[in-house]
Design an enzyme around this catalytic site. Structure first.
Site, mmCIF file in Angstrom:
data_model
loop_
_atom_site.group_PDB
_atom_site.id
_atom_site.type_symbol
_atom_site.label_atom_id
_atom_site.label_comp_id
_atom_site.label_asym_id
_atom_site.label_seq_id
_atom_site.Cartn_x
_atom_site.Cartn_y
_atom_site.Cartn_z
ATOM 1 N N HIS A 60 0.831 -1.218 0.000
ATOM 2 C CA HIS A 60 0.000 0.000 0.000
ATOM 3 C C HIS A 60 0.860 1.259 0.000
ATOM 4 O O HIS A 60 0.497 2.269 0.615
ATOM 5 C CB HIS A 60 -0.951 0.017 1.201
ATOM 6 C CG HIS A 60 -1.941 -1.113 1.190
ATOM 7 N ND1 HIS A 60 -3.132 -1.054 0.500
ATOM 8 C CD2 HIS A 60 -1.907 -2.329 1.756
ATOM 9 C CE1 HIS A 60 -3.787 -2.201 0.660
ATOM 10 N NE2 HIS A 60 -3.068 -2.990 1.418
ATOM 11 N N ASN A 132 -10.141 -3.019 2.502
ATOM 12 C CA ASN A 132 -9.844 -2.962 1.075
ATOM 13 C C ASN A 132 -11.127 -2.655 0.298
ATOM 14 O O ASN A 132 -12.208 -2.559 0.890
ATOM 15 C CB ASN A 132 -9.287 -4.309 0.597
ATOM 16 C CG ASN A 132 -7.819 -4.495 0.959
ATOM 17 O OD1 ASN A 132 -7.050 -3.549 0.988
ATOM 18 N ND2 ASN A 132 -7.448 -5.725 1.238
ATOM 19 N N TYR A 342 0.520 -4.233 11.702
ATOM 20 C CA TYR A 342 0.385 -2.845 11.227
ATOM 21 C C TYR A 342 1.040 -1.875 12.191
ATOM 22 O O TYR A 342 1.815 -1.001 11.790
ATOM 23 C CB TYR A 342 -1.093 -2.500 10.984
ATOM 24 C CG TYR A 342 -1.530 -2.944 9.611
ATOM 25 C CD1 TYR A 342 -1.451 -4.282 9.244
ATOM 26 C CD2 TYR A 342 -1.989 -2.038 8.665
ATOM 27 C CE1 TYR A 342 -1.820 -4.707 7.982
ATOM 28 C CE2 TYR A 342 -2.361 -2.455 7.393
ATOM 29 C CZ TYR A 342 -2.274 -3.785 7.057
ATOM 30 O OH TYR A 342 -2.624 -4.203 5.803
#
Ligand code: NDP
Length: 509
Positions: A60, A132, A342
């Site tokens: 990303h 997403n 993350y």
């Protein structure tokens, strides 16, 4: 939030605020002499320039974002006590959209999944929904994520992307079939970021004021309408403009054409998870909307562009670990891997204090015993104890009563094991329990049925035709061995599609 340097129209200064003598000339010994080491502005300017880049996101990397508000118009309080989802609540937010496999400078028009990340600055802390534009994903276990991404990125010797590697991974991972079908369909190249839906994708948990738990999936439906580019249209556009989606979002907001998405959820009663026809915690599956219809919650609108792309979008740190009371996790293995990964990626990319950057700062008080580290900007009141488990009677304390009512997951008291609980996990049968290695496969649960449903019952003839072409286009360069596996993979999804891919690919050889 404005973090502009004050006095930006005045004389230029060094980073210490002192005036700069000139931006044109280095300090030299004579007109053409050596450059002096004590030309501190020159040294500072060059040194800072060398350090402008930070590690780009491993996935990303290329994206765009904007600020806005979430407005809750419906009453879903019977499912969650989260303040952000109570009726008539308006919450400031940030959204970032992205491609997945490409690097910072890669084209916005590649066939790829699009990231759909939302950060809500709620009064109870930041809630991030990091999803997403697809309701499913390629894999169901985070242990495969680095392998999957390596297969979609570049070869070590040529530095090129490689169809053989991509199809090798996909065909060796049959759970990918649903997502690859979505990717090769029309929705695999959305026209831009405004014309696509978003999904939280994972199953999360909601918990209401009475302590009742529900499973929830988030859906964000674009009010701009779904639109897509064909392979040919995308190829042409990419040749002209690699940043069309970033540009489109920015320009739409600048002209006051604020993009809006309706926020909806699917709610599954807690106990129904055990008997649903697919594993509801498997990220490669959807819950049929015929079984769990979309329930409206409200909408969000993006109405403010970033003042500085790097400060507010590049440094934005979305993490599914950012939850608030009334929202929790499910035993979805991909989600649980991302909950670690993350925040950890941001610790590497932005530093351990990334939550203190203005774009990531919660808009509610933060009382933490964590301290120090690079980039410390906020700090605790020096008159209060710096350690938990103190007996001073002063300072913040954990709310143990609230913790007792927090979202959590049941666990089975068996032994730890490493199995595929998505489809084939029957290593231990304990009745109808569905957690911690005890998932009992439903006879309708497999890797290909939902992908086949998408091809046969959701796509129309024209999209099915483009789907077969798109697959053939993406197969160019596969080895004979992988080619055979690709035919079998698509035959497992749908026999017409398998035969069609084989027929059309052989014509291109
Ligand atoms: P439904 O008919 O109730 O829902 C179909 C879903 O498919 C809608 O969300 C629709 O979104 C979406 N859709 C429509 N056209 C396409 C397309 N060309 N490509 C991808 N998605 C499309 O059926 P079910 O809920 O029983 O699901 C059937 C299949 O639809 C699933 O196996 C899955 O592959 C796919 N799907 C399911 C979703 C879900 O959350 N249940 C979400 C998206 C896809 P829209 O309203 O925008 O047209």
């Amino acid at each position: 939030m404005s973090n502009l340097y004050e006095g930006s129209n005045g004389p230029t200064t060094r980073l210490n605020g002192a005036p700069v003598p000139t931006e044109q000339h280095s300090q030299t010994n004579g007109l053409q002499g050596g450059i002096n080491l004590h030309d501190v502005h020159l040294l500072e300017k060059l040194a800072h320039f060398n350090r402008e880049r930070i590690p780009e996101r491993v996935v990303h990397a290329k994206g765009a974002g904007a600020f806005g508000e979430l407005t809750v118009t419906e009453d879903v309080s019977k499912y969650t006590k989260a303040a952000v989802f109570q009726p008539n609540t308006v919450t400031p937010m940030l959204a970032r959209f992205s491609t997945v496999a490409g690097e910072q400078g890669s084209p916005d028009g590649w066939r790829d999944v699009r990231g759909f990340s939302l950060k809500f600055y709620t009064e109870e802390g930041n809630l991030d929904i990091v999803g997403n534009n697809t309701p499913v994903f390629f894999i169901r276990d985070g242990i495969k994520f680095p392998d999957f991404i390596h297969s979609q990125k570049r070869l070590p010797d040529t530095g090129l992307r490689d169809a053989n590697m991509q199809w090798d991974f996909w065909t060796a991972s049959p759970e990918s079939a649903h997502q690859v079908t979505y990717l090769m369909g029309d929705r695999g190249i959305p026209k831009d970021f405004r014309h696509m839906d978003g999904f939280g994708s994972h199953t999360y948990q909601w918990i209401n004021a009475e302590g009742e738990r529900f499973w929830v999936k988030y859906h964000f439906k674009t009010r701009q309408g779904w639109d897509f580019l064909t392979d040919d249209e995308a190829a042409e556009l990419v040749g002209e403009n690699t940043d069309h989606a970033r540009q489109d979002l920015f320009e739409a907001i600048e002209r006051g054409d604020y993009p809006t998405w309706d926020v909806k959820v699917q709610i599954m009663p807690y106990d129904e998870a055990a008997s649903y026809k697919v594993n509801p915690f498997d990220l490669t599956k959807t819950w049929s909307q015929k079984d769990y219809p979309l329930i409206p919650v409200g909408h969000f609108t993006l109405n403010r562009n970033p003042g500085n792309f790097f400060a507010e979008i590049e440094q934005a740190a979305f993490a599914p670990s950012n939850t608030v009371p009334g929202v929790g996790f499910s035993p979805d293995k991909m989600l649980l891997a991302r909950v670690f990964s993350y925040a950890d990626a941001h610790r590497y990319r932005l530093g351990v204090n990334h939550d203190q950057l203005p774009v990531n700062q919660p808009r509610c008080p933060v009382n933490s015993f964590s301290q120090d580290g690079y980039g410390t900007y906020h700090y605790a009141n020096p008159n209060l104890p710096v350690h938990g488990s103190n007996a001073t009677g002063r300072g913040p304390e954990a709310d143990t009563a609230a913790a007792a009512k927090a979202a959590g997951c049941p666990v089975h008291s068996g032994h730890a094991g490493q199995v595929d609980a998505g489809t084939f996990g029957q290593w231990e049968s304990v009745g109808e329990e569905f957690y911690a290695g005890a998932y009992v496969q439903h006879p309708e649960d497999d890797d290909f049925s939902q992908a086949g449903d998408l091809v046969r019952n959701v796509m129309d003839d024209a999209e099915r035709d483009r789907l077969a072409d798109n697959i053939v286009g993406a197969m160019q360069g596969v080895s004979p061995e992988v080619e055979q596996r690709v035919y079998q993979y698509w035959t497992n999804v749908d026999s017409w599609l398998g035969a069609e891919v084989e027929k059309r690919f052989k014509v291109t050889k």
